[in-house]
Motif scaffolding. Structure first.
Motif, mmCIF file in Angstrom:
data_model
loop_
_atom_site.group_PDB
_atom_site.id
_atom_site.type_symbol
_atom_site.label_atom_id
_atom_site.label_comp_id
_atom_site.label_asym_id
_atom_site.label_seq_id
_atom_site.Cartn_x
_atom_site.Cartn_y
_atom_site.Cartn_z
ATOM 1 N N ARG A 175 60.217 -8.279 8.194
ATOM 2 C CA ARG A 175 60.704 -7.188 7.345
ATOM 3 C C ARG A 175 59.919 -5.910 7.629
ATOM 4 O O ARG A 175 60.484 -4.835 7.798
ATOM 5 N N GLU A 176 58.594 -6.026 7.665
ATOM 6 C CA GLU A 176 57.735 -4.864 7.923
ATOM 7 C C GLU A 176 57.941 -4.320 9.333
ATOM 8 O O GLU A 176 58.082 -3.111 9.518
ATOM 9 N N GLN A 177 57.950 -5.200 10.326
ATOM 10 C CA GLN A 177 58.118 -4.762 11.715
ATOM 11 C C GLN A 177 59.470 -4.090 11.924
ATOM 12 O O GLN A 177 59.548 -3.052 12.583
ATOM 13 N N PRO B 182 58.426 -11.926 5.711
ATOM 14 C CA PRO B 182 57.689 -10.704 5.354
ATOM 15 C C PRO B 182 57.220 -9.891 6.564
ATOM 16 O O PRO B 182 57.349 -8.668 6.581
ATOM 17 N N GLN B 183 56.719 -10.567 7.576
ATOM 18 C CA GLN B 183 56.248 -9.876 8.779
ATOM 19 C C GLN B 183 57.424 -9.213 9.508
ATOM 20 O O GLN B 183 57.330 -8.063 9.937
ATOM 21 N N ASP C 161 67.835 -0.026 5.824
ATOM 22 C CA ASP C 161 66.831 0.810 6.504
ATOM 23 C C ASP C 161 67.494 1.785 7.473
ATOM 24 O O ASP C 161 67.106 2.958 7.556
ATOM 25 N N ALA D 238 61.429 -2.628 9.700
ATOM 26 C CA ALA D 238 61.475 -1.339 8.995
ATOM 27 C C ALA D 238 60.761 -0.262 9.804
ATOM 28 O O ALA D 238 61.260 0.868 9.918
ATOM 29 N N ARG D 239 59.623 -0.600 10.392
ATOM 30 C CA ARG D 239 58.882 0.367 11.218
ATOM 31 C C ARG D 239 59.673 0.752 12.465
ATOM 32 O O ARG D 239 59.742 1.930 12.822
ATOM 33 N N LEU E 41 67.106 -10.369 5.685
ATOM 34 C CA LEU E 41 66.569 -9.424 6.663
ATOM 35 C C LEU E 41 67.664 -8.524 7.219
ATOM 36 O O LEU E 41 67.482 -7.309 7.330
#
Length: 101
Positions: free
Chosen positions: A29-31, A26-27, A68, A33-34, A61
């Motif tokens: 994935r967020e990083q 999860p972490q 993305d 994407a940013r 991922l």
């Protein structure tokens, strides 16, 4: 807790590292994407050479990062995918969906 990261080493050059599993996914994935959304280049290279171990989370991922990049109008290429990830992708029929170098 496992340690993992996705970092931008230089403009357009991302590196995925560590253990990719349910606790780090999860972490990452967020990083990721940013980082992809913030990129100002049209071609992104994702180096997986520093991945130590991966479950199917790592493959998820890579697929998410590919989506993305498309959404951001970028072309993504993935290099040095570990053999265990490649085997999971092959068995799952996903190998041809990944932009591998």
């Amino acid at each position: 807790m496992s340690l993992a990261s996705i970092t931008e080493r230089a403009p357009g050059q991302l590196q995925l590292a560590g253990v990719l599993d349910y606790s780090t996914g999860p972490q990452l994935r967020e990083q990721g994407a940013r980082l992809i959304a913030a990129s100002r280049v049209k071609r992104l290279a994702l180096d997986c050479n520093a991945v130590e171990k991966s479950s199917s989370v790592g493959l998820a991922l890579l697929l998410a990062f590919t989506r993305d990049a498309r959404k951001a109008g970028c072309e993504l290429s993935i290099s040095a995918m570990p053999e265990e990830m490649r085997q999971i992708a092959e068995v799952s029929g996903l190998l041809e969906l990944l932009p591998l170098e």
